[in-house]
Design a protein around this motif. Sequence first.
Motif, PDB file in Angstrom:
ATOM      1  N   THR A   1     -12.305  83.222 -63.119  1.00  0.00           N
ATOM      2  CA  THR A   1     -11.049  83.726 -62.561  1.00  0.00           C
ATOM      3  C   THR A   1     -11.295  84.389 -61.209  1.00  0.00           C
ATOM      4  OG1 THR A   1     -10.049  84.047 -64.743  1.00  0.00           O
ATOM      5  CG2 THR A   1      -9.141  85.333 -62.931  1.00  0.00           C
TER       6      THR A   1
ATOM      7  N   ALA B   1     -12.027  81.672 -58.582  1.00  0.00           N
ATOM      8  CA  ALA B   1     -10.804  80.990 -58.175  1.00  0.00           C
ATOM      9  C   ALA B   1      -9.952  81.858 -57.274  1.00  0.00           C
ATOM     10  CB  ALA B   1     -10.011  80.582 -59.417  1.00  0.00           C
TER      11      ALA B   1
ATOM     12  N   GLN C   1     -11.492  82.026 -53.799  1.00  0.00           N
ATOM     13  CA  GLN C   1     -11.214  80.792 -53.074  1.00  0.00           C
ATOM     14  C   GLN C   1      -9.801  80.817 -52.487  1.00  0.00           C
ATOM     15  OE1 GLN C   1     -11.276  77.190 -55.428  1.00  0.00           O
ATOM     16  NE2 GLN C   1     -11.501  75.877 -53.636  1.00  0.00           N
TER      17      GLN C   1
ATOM     18  N   PHE D   1      -7.538  76.511 -59.050  1.00  0.00           N
ATOM     19  CA  PHE D   1      -7.395  77.006 -60.414  1.00  0.00           C
ATOM     20  C   PHE D   1      -6.768  78.394 -60.374  1.00  0.00           C
ATOM     21  CE2 PHE D   1     -11.465  74.479 -60.651  1.00  0.00           C
ATOM     22  CZ  PHE D   1     -10.889  73.373 -61.255  1.00  0.00           C
TER      23      PHE D   1
ATOM     24  N   PHE E   1     -14.983  75.486 -54.616  1.00  0.00           N
ATOM     25  CA  PHE E   1     -14.940  76.376 -55.773  1.00  0.00           C
ATOM     26  C   PHE E   1     -16.337  76.560 -56.362  1.00  0.00           C
ATOM     27  CE2 PHE E   1     -14.681  76.672 -60.447  1.00  0.00           C
ATOM     28  CZ  PHE E   1     -14.008  77.888 -60.576  1.00  0.00           C
TER      29      PHE E   1
END
Length: 398
Positions: free
Chosen positions: A336, A339, A342, A351, A390
Amino acid sequence: MSTRGADGAGDGAAEAADAEEAGRLRRLTAWRKAGRALGRLPQDRTLGEQLAALAAQVATVTDPALPADLYGDGVVGELERRVAGLLGTEAAVFFPTGTMAQQVALRCWAGRTGNPVVALHPLAHPEVHENGALGAVSGLRTVHPTTEPRLPSADEVRDFPEPFGTLMLELPLRDAGFLLPSWEELEAVVAAARDREAVVHFDGARLWECAPHFGRTLPEIAALADSVYVSFYKSLGGISGAALAGSASLVEEARLWRHRYGGMLYQQFPAAVAALAGLDRELPRLPAYVAHAQVVAEALAEGFEAAGAGWFRLRPRRPHTHQFQVWLPYDADVLTETALRQAEETGTVLFRRWFTPDTGAPGVAATEVTVTEAGLEWTAQDVRDAVAAFLARLPARG
């Protein structure tokens, strides 16, 4: 007098709540500001943006000069008739939540069949996400024809050793990866339930996007069941709300139980307007989202393989709807955070949040990928590039 206690447990709880809220706001800010995302969700917008969108939608779906609804008339009645027409049922009734809609549907069927037992999948929404409400609130009992991560087969339903009054099928089965059976399998399992003199209820929270996989129209799908529940926010971008569709007599009885369950709200026009707008805007686009989700899934797999990511899973490998799961062998919090970084650093949301599946396998996390209009502009190469970015941000595993 303070109730926090000498150990400061209250302070710790408050700090944890503050941290959770800060994390939520950070995620929402990153997702909203990102220039690219596979899917845009209603919660990505600010309160002001959502109110402005609702005001703009009113004139496109109804006459804004008409009186607002009171206890389910007006625009709410328009929505109910629209849903019944789309599903080909005699009638439909609006509910403030899908949980309440299904509680009422299954309670009505228990009374009509004389059997309070509901056969459903252990990963179905009432079993996983409703805190045992079927038993605690409605006095129903559940049984599981299968524990495999898919809907039950005709043989499993036909040969199940215990009588049941209702077979509930979640289409698609979200927590198994938004899985659907084939049309022939669905027909067979419904026929098996009929052979046992059981009624069939579809949890169709995401039924709207099932037509491409089945190769059938919404009325053809709904016609297999005795009742169908649909949601207005999961795929249509609405604010909230659901509908229960079926025969006129079932809907009339459901209205009585809606009142008894506390669902007879004074006014519901914001949810009804947003739902009508979603039916106009999103419903015709869902087949394109489903088709592009298959492109995205294939490109994700290619990206993981090209980067030497090692073990990964897509569930299903070829999506049945515009949503699917991705599994990776990392801690959910690590994925998490990666993501989120990113999104913050590149303006790309590949994501969103990751979670730990209830599989017993340590060190594995999953996320749900949703492809909507924003994702249609992504090429396969865009997806592969985003995967590489990612994975490059993931910390090395020890």
